[in-house]
Scaffold this motif. Structure first.
Motif, PDB file in Angstrom:
ATOM      1  N   LEU A 143       0.903  -1.111   0.043  1.00 32.07           N
ATOM      2  CA  LEU A 143       0.117   0.013  -0.059  1.00 32.07           C
ATOM      3  C   LEU A 143       0.949   1.528   0.037  1.00 32.07           C
ATOM      4  CD1 LEU A 143      -2.497  -1.221   2.626  1.00 32.07           C
ATOM      5  CD2 LEU A 143      -3.006  -0.853   0.189  1.00 32.07           C
ATOM      6  N   ALA A 144       1.880   1.234   0.714  1.00 29.32           N
ATOM      7  CA  ALA A 144       3.020   2.497   0.914  1.00 29.32           C
ATOM      8  C   ALA A 144       3.646   2.609  -0.291  1.00 29.32           C
ATOM      9  CB  ALA A 144       3.906   2.244   2.123  1.00 29.32           C
ATOM     10  N   THR A 145       3.763   1.727  -1.356  1.00 33.33           N
ATOM     11  CA  THR A 145       4.481   1.891  -2.526  1.00 33.33           C
ATOM     12  C   THR A 145       3.757   2.972  -3.542  1.00 33.33           C
ATOM     13  OG1 THR A 145       3.182   0.109  -3.788  1.00 33.33           O
ATOM     14  CG2 THR A 145       5.333  -0.545  -2.687  1.00 33.33           C
ATOM     15  N   ASN A 146       2.397   3.200  -3.113  1.00 37.95           N
ATOM     16  CA  ASN A 146       1.504   4.227  -3.968  1.00 37.95           C
ATOM     17  C   ASN A 146       1.750   3.979  -5.557  1.00 37.95           C
ATOM     18  OD1 ASN A 146       0.510   5.800  -1.842  1.00 37.95           O
ATOM     19  ND2 ASN A 146       2.454   6.094  -1.513  1.00 37.95           N
ATOM     20  N   THR A 147       1.990   2.516  -5.841  1.00 33.53           N
ATOM     21  CA  THR A 147       1.821   2.188  -7.217  1.00 33.53           C
ATOM     22  C   THR A 147       0.729   2.575  -7.817  1.00 33.53           C
ATOM     23  OG1 THR A 147       1.738  -0.094  -6.872  1.00 33.53           O
ATOM     24  CG2 THR A 147       3.820   0.641  -7.250  1.00 33.53           C
ATOM     25  N   SER A 148       0.504   2.826  -9.211  1.00 34.65           N
ATOM     26  CA  SER A 148      -0.938   3.068  -9.823  1.00 34.65           C
ATOM     27  C   SER A 148      -1.900   1.810  -9.879  1.00 34.65           C
ATOM     28  CB  SER A 148      -0.633   3.851 -10.995  1.00 34.65           C
ATOM     29  OG  SER A 148      -0.262   3.008 -12.096  1.00 34.65           O
ATOM     30  N   VAL A 149      -1.165   0.477  -9.841  1.00 33.45           N
ATOM     31  CA  VAL A 149      -1.764  -0.590  -9.886  1.00 33.45           C
ATOM     32  C   VAL A 149      -1.176  -1.831  -8.787  1.00 33.45           C
ATOM     33  CG1 VAL A 149      -1.792  -2.866 -11.316  1.00 33.45           C
ATOM     34  CG2 VAL A 149      -2.085  -0.719 -12.567  1.00 33.45           C
ATOM     35  N   ARG A 179      -5.416   5.161  -8.946  1.00 33.09           N
ATOM     36  CA  ARG A 179      -5.074   3.889  -8.546  1.00 33.09           C
ATOM     37  C   ARG A 179      -5.950   2.822  -8.565  1.00 33.09           C
ATOM     38  NH1 ARG A 179      -1.822   2.474  -2.747  1.00 33.09           N
ATOM     39  NH2 ARG A 179      -0.474   1.396  -3.489  1.00 33.09           N
ATOM     40  N   LEU A 180      -5.568   1.702  -9.294  1.00 28.53           N
ATOM     41  CA  LEU A 180      -6.239   0.560  -9.200  1.00 28.53           C
ATOM     42  C   LEU A 180      -5.816  -0.417  -8.561  1.00 28.53           C
ATOM     43  CD1 LEU A 180      -6.878  -1.043 -12.795  1.00 28.53           C
ATOM     44  CD2 LEU A 180      -6.557  -2.322 -11.012  1.00 28.53           C
ATOM     45  N   ILE A 181      -6.821  -1.102  -7.758  1.00 26.27           N
ATOM     46  CA  ILE A 181      -6.584  -2.171  -6.713  1.00 26.27           C
ATOM     47  C   ILE A 181      -7.236  -3.343  -6.998  1.00 26.27           C
ATOM     48  CG2 ILE A 181      -6.684  -2.750  -4.374  1.00 26.27           C
ATOM     49  CD1 ILE A 181      -6.398   0.050  -3.459  1.00 26.27           C
ATOM     50  N   LEU A 182      -6.667  -4.407  -7.569  1.00 25.93           N
ATOM     51  CA  LEU A 182      -7.244  -5.818  -7.653  1.00 25.93           C
ATOM     52  C   LEU A 182      -6.995  -6.955  -6.638  1.00 25.93           C
ATOM     53  CD1 LEU A 182      -9.004  -7.436  -9.644  1.00 25.93           C
ATOM     54  CD2 LEU A 182      -6.703  -7.952 -10.698  1.00 25.93           C
ATOM     55  N   ILE A 183      -7.888  -7.386  -5.901  1.00 28.18           N
ATOM     56  CA  ILE A 183      -7.969  -8.202  -4.949  1.00 28.18           C
ATOM     57  C   ILE A 183      -8.646  -9.563  -5.293  1.00 28.18           C
ATOM     58  CG2 ILE A 183      -8.326  -8.743  -2.288  1.00 28.18           C
ATOM     59  CD1 ILE A 183      -8.444  -5.620  -1.928  1.00 28.18           C
ATOM     60  N   SER A 184      -7.811 -10.486  -5.149  1.00 27.84           N
ATOM     61  CA  SER A 184      -8.213 -11.737  -5.646  1.00 27.84           C
ATOM     62  C   SER A 184      -8.609 -12.801  -4.181  1.00 27.84           C
ATOM     63  CB  SER A 184      -7.128 -12.696  -6.171  1.00 27.84           C
ATOM     64  OG  SER A 184      -7.462 -14.087  -6.572  1.00 27.84           O
ATOM     65  N   THR A 185      -9.919 -13.410  -4.313  1.00 28.83           N
ATOM     66  CA  THR A 185      -9.845 -14.409  -3.207  1.00 28.83           C
ATOM     67  C   THR A 185     -11.272 -15.322  -3.563  1.00 28.83           C
ATOM     68  OG1 THR A 185     -10.497 -14.134  -0.846  1.00 28.83           O
ATOM     69  CG2 THR A 185     -11.900 -12.793  -2.282  1.00 28.83           C
TER      70      THR A 185
END
Length: 282
Positions: A143-149, A179-185
């Motif tokens: 989260l702290a990397t602040n990458t866009s993906v 920012r785009l966040i993709l969470i797999s579960t």
């Protein structure tokens, strides 16, 4: 931005894990990638991260081709795999070593998230941490990397119930318009009240890609008695009757979404679900 066009992926000569998959994901959203074990979720994330190569079709992530692993691509994407390992070094050494690869990394943000997860600011040996603690460190770092993906594969595995609740808080706070966040579960309820869009994979193909507001316009989630309508998309018995998913005939009158029932409706009635939702186009 992630854009997949007619993507097919196979491991060697084995049957396709993903077949003719087209998918568009946009920034400013938290996507939940849902699917049964073996549905191809982890493979899809590794393809997006450039760790696997498509058998056919194309992937573009922020206008980069992931397989090329260009520096401008790598510094703006963070992938947290399901199986995590941490080196036998101190936390400070790990941060000093890894943060240089991410120009937008914030140490202050990282420390705040460690505190939110009730982890100490000083850790002498990361390798000695439990699975849940290692997950918390790497979630905080990602989260702290602040990458866009930001891609996270089964991030809540190993977390206890209070930590899962904290996970939802820190992830939602980290979302930004760019920012785009993709969470797999496959633990669908872990994403309740967190995601705003859902992607469902099953049997090597895409069944659903839609914002939750659109889901609530097209579907109803209700509790009925013994009599279940013939046109129900999905029904399961409960102590108070039948929990069902129905087509919503009045988009202005929506009901709270149950992600688990949505997923079950998609995999048990795939053709009808696909007829109700068309994939967004770039």
């Amino acid at each position: 931005m992630i854009n997949l066009s007619n993507l097919t992926f196979c491991y060697g000569s084995k049957p396709p894990v993903l077949q003719d998959l087209s998918l568009y994901l946009e920034p400013g959203r938290i996507y939940g990638l849902l699917g049964s074990n073996g549905a191809g979720k982890s493979s899809l994330m590794r393809l997006m991260a450039g760790l696997l190569y498509p058998t056919d079709g194309q992937i573009r992530v922020n206008n980069h081709e992931p397989r090329r692993r260009e520096p401008a691509f790598l510094e703006d994407i963070f992938f947290l795999p399901e199986e995590v390992d941490t080196p036998a070094m101190t936390l400070d050494r790990y941060v000093a070593t890894m943060s240089v690869f991410y120009p937008k990394f914030s140490d202050d943000q990282f420390r705040q998230q460690l505190k939110a997860f009730q982890l100490p600011a000083t850790i002498n040996k990361l390798a000695d941490l439990s699975l849940g603690q290692r997950k918390k460190v790497l979630i905080s770092f990602g989260l702290a990397t602040n990458t866009s993906v930001l891609l996270m594969d089964e991030p809540t595995n190993g977390l206890d119930i209070p930590s899962k609740s904290q996970f939802r808080k820190v992830v939602s706070a980290a979302l930004a318009d760019d920012r785009l966040i993709l969470i797999s579960t496959h633990q669908v309820r872990d994403l309740d009240s967190l995601i705003d869009s859902v992607v469902v994979l099953n049997d090597h193909e895409l069944l659903l890609n839609a914002p939750l507001e659109r889901v609530s316009q097209r579907l109803r989630f209700e509790l009925l008695g013994r009599d279940v309508p013939a046109d129900v998309l999905y029904a399961e018995p409960s102590l108070r009757g039948n929990a069902v998913v129905l087509e919503n005939l009045d988009p202005a009158d929506d009901t709270p979404i149950d992600l688990e029932r949505l997923f079950n409706a998609a995999i048990s009635n795939p053709q009808r679900m696909k007829s109700l939702f068309s994939a967004p186009k770039p």
